[in-house]
Each structure stands twice: as structure tokens, then as C-alpha cells.
Design an enzyme around this catalytic site. Structure first.
Site, PDB file in Angstrom:
ATOM      1  N   GLU A   1     -15.939   6.972   5.937  1.00  0.00           N
ATOM      2  CA  GLU A   1     -15.177   6.283   6.972  1.00  0.00           C
ATOM      3  C   GLU A   1     -15.145   7.176   8.193  1.00  0.00           C
ATOM      4  O   GLU A   1     -15.756   8.250   8.213  1.00  0.00           O
ATOM      5  CB  GLU A   1     -13.759   5.978   6.490  1.00  0.00           C
TER       6      GLU A   1
ATOM      7  N   ARG B   1       0.829  -1.205   0.000  1.00  0.00           N
ATOM      8  CA  ARG B   1       0.000   0.000   0.000  1.00  0.00           C
ATOM      9  C   ARG B   1       0.863   1.253   0.000  1.00  0.00           C
ATOM     10  O   ARG B   1       0.527   2.256  -0.642  1.00  0.00           O
ATOM     11  CB  ARG B   1      -0.945  -0.006   1.203  1.00  0.00           C
TER      12      ARG B   1
ATOM     13  N   LYS C   1      -2.454   7.403   1.310  1.00  0.00           N
ATOM     14  CA  LYS C   1      -2.220   7.581   2.746  1.00  0.00           C
ATOM     15  C   LYS C   1      -1.085   8.583   2.911  1.00  0.00           C
ATOM     16  O   LYS C   1       0.069   8.223   3.157  1.00  0.00           O
ATOM     17  CB  LYS C   1      -1.897   6.231   3.400  1.00  0.00           C
TER      18      LYS C   1
END
Length: 290
Positions: free
Chosen positions: A182, A50, A149
Site C-alpha cells: 500500500e 474496524r 490500525k
């Protein structure tokens, strides 16, 4: 604590980067939070995968290979005698000028911190958490894609401030269409009539590692699991609700925007998933010690 910075270990007091690093000046960088359990680094490959996806999305060249970075994480845990802990892995654009141009940054920085984390008070894991929906919406895919991220977490921090102002530890963030995306640092799940549901990634949810693990565990245990666009109405009328994240693990939710969820206590399906997750973390991962 020994902190890994660009291939060298430095004492905590000497673990420093330049004030001209674009990670500090502009939030130009990426990170991963990783857990270690029972002397093993949990889902390390998936986290590094990721990280490299985030790097590719912002055209950041990580100056170390995938396998070497995995090894560096394990070695940093070993240097700090970590058996159960938390790893923060950061890659910044590196030192540049005071201007925005990332091409002026020649050498990205790789930082690995191996320590501890406790996101929420311990009693919330037993009694369940109360959360609220906040006005700050999740970043648009066309602006700053939530899948990246990045070190720019101001969107999440603003929502966290709103949660704190409401007397809660966590907040639900909606997307621009009004669907649940989220929470500020966690993915969200509900259980309704023996079906486990979570917002799709297209709604603005992060590609959560723990999220994926929970979906797999649910399918293995016969609990029907899937993705669905969820509204606040769906959350209010859920039988159970819980949050997932590397730092948070699995946290039951018992009240949302003043509405009691289910019985107002952590539900049986949630508790089973918690036990399954804990069992998996005890036996899975990259060994830190030979």
C-alpha cells in the site's frame, strides 16, 4: 473546538492527557479517521467495527459500547457544528507506569476530535500525483500486523520521510516479498484493460473502508474488480492508477518512479469512480442533525 475525552467535552486548549499514558509512551493504542459529508458521518458503523477489531487484536478493552461510541462520534460532530469534516477517534491503553506492562494501565482513554483535514494539495486531484517506491518495507504480519490500525505509525512515517526527500507527497511500500502492499496512508489501485486491481490484504494492505467502497462501486458499474499480487512492473504498465483513503478520498496517480502512467492524465475510469464516490458521500451516512 470541543474535544471529547472520556465522556466529557473540553476546550481545545484544555484537551490534554497524561504524559504517563501508554498511547504516548509506547504508541499503545488504536485509531480511526472518519469523514463527515453533508451533515452525515460516512460509513460510521464500518469504522467502529474496524476499531473494535484492532482493539481485540491488541487485547485492548474499549470502555464504551459500539452503539454508544457511534453516538459519541455523532454528538461530537454536532457539538462542533460539523457538516463536512474529518473525525479522529483514538483509544489509548491509558495511564500506566514507565514500564512496558500494559496490565498496569487500568483505564483506557477515548478521544474524539472533529475538525478538518486536507492531506494533499487540491491541484493533485485535478492533474494527478507523482509517487515513488521507497526502501522501507511494510510491517510483517508476524511482527506488527498491518491490519491493526495502531498509534504506532513509525513504519509509515519513515516511508513518508523517504517520499518527501524524493520530492513527492506519497510513497509506495512493498512487502518483504517485493509485492506492492500500500502507500503510507492510502490503498492503491490500478486499471489495466478494463480490469480494476488492488493488492490483497495478505500483501500488507490495510482493510480500507474507502477501498471496499471503491470495489463495490466498480462491480456495480460493470468494471471487473479484484485483488492481485502486484509488482512495480504491473504499476508501470497500468492504464490508470489511483489511491484511496478516508482522508485522501480518491487521488489519481500519473507518474510512478519516473514512469508516465497511461496518458499522464487522470484516466476516464478513475474519474467515473471519483464521481460515483462523491455522489455516494452526499447521500449516505449517519445523520448528525435531526
Amino acid at each position: 473546538m470541543k474535544v471529547y475525552i472520556n465522556g466529557k467535552y473540553r476546550d481545545e486548549a484544555d484537551a490534554k492527557i497524561s504524559v504517563f499514558d501508554h498511547g504516548l509512551l509506547y504508541g499503545d493504542g488504536i485509531f480511526e479517521g472518519i469523514r463527515a459529508y453533508n451533515g452525515r458521518v460516512f460509513k460510521l458503523k464500518e469504522h467502529i467495527d474496524r476499531l473494535f477489531c484492532s482493539a481485540k487484536a491488541i487485547l485492548l478493552q474499549i470502555p464504551i459500547s459500539h452503539s454508544d461510541l457511534m453516538r459519541a462520534v455523532v454528538d461530537t460532530c454536532r457539538h462542533n457544528e460539523v457538516h463536512d469534516g474529518y473525525v479522529r477517534l483514538v483509544v489509548t491503553r491509558g495511564v500506566g507506569t514507565l514500564g512496558l506492562n500494559p496490565n498496569r494501565c487500568q483505564d483506557p482513554s477515548v478521544i474524539i476530535i472533529a475538525g478538518k483535514i486536507q492531506l494533499y494539495p487540491a491541484e493533485l486531484y485535478q492533474k494527478g500525483m507523482e509517487i515513488v517506491t521507497v526502501p522501507t518495507v511494510r510491517n510483517l504480519h508476524s511482527a506488527l500486523n498491518p491490519a491493526i490500525k495502531s498509534l504506532n505509525y513509525l513504519n509509515n512515517i519513515l516511508a513518508k520521510i523517504e517520499a518527501n526527500n524524493a520530492g513527492c507527497e506519497e510513497a509506495i511500500m512493498l512487502n518483504s516479498e517485493g509485492f506492492v502492499a500500500e502507500c503510507t496512508g492510502d490503498n492503491l489501485f490500478i486499471i489495466k484493460e478494463n480490469q480494476l486491481l488492488t493488492p490483497p490484504l495478505t500483501a500488507g494492505a490495510l482493510y480500507g473502508i474507502t477501498r471496499r467502497v471503491v470495489l463495490d462501486l466498480a462491480n456495480e458499474s460493470g468494471l471487473k474488480a479484484g485483488e492481485a499480487n502486484l509488482t512495480r512492473y504491473d504499476l508501470f504498465n497500468a492504464d490508470e492508477c489511483f489511491l484511496t483513503g478516508t482522508g485522501a478520498e480518491l487521488v489519481p496517480v500519473v507518474r510512478i518512479d519516473g514512469r508516465l502512467i497511461g496518458t499522464g492524465r487522470p484516466g476516464p475510469a478513475t474519474l467515473r469512480l471519483v464521481e460515483q464516490y462523491r455522489a455516494l458521500t452526499k447521500m449516505s451516512g449517519e445523520p448528525i442533525y435531526d
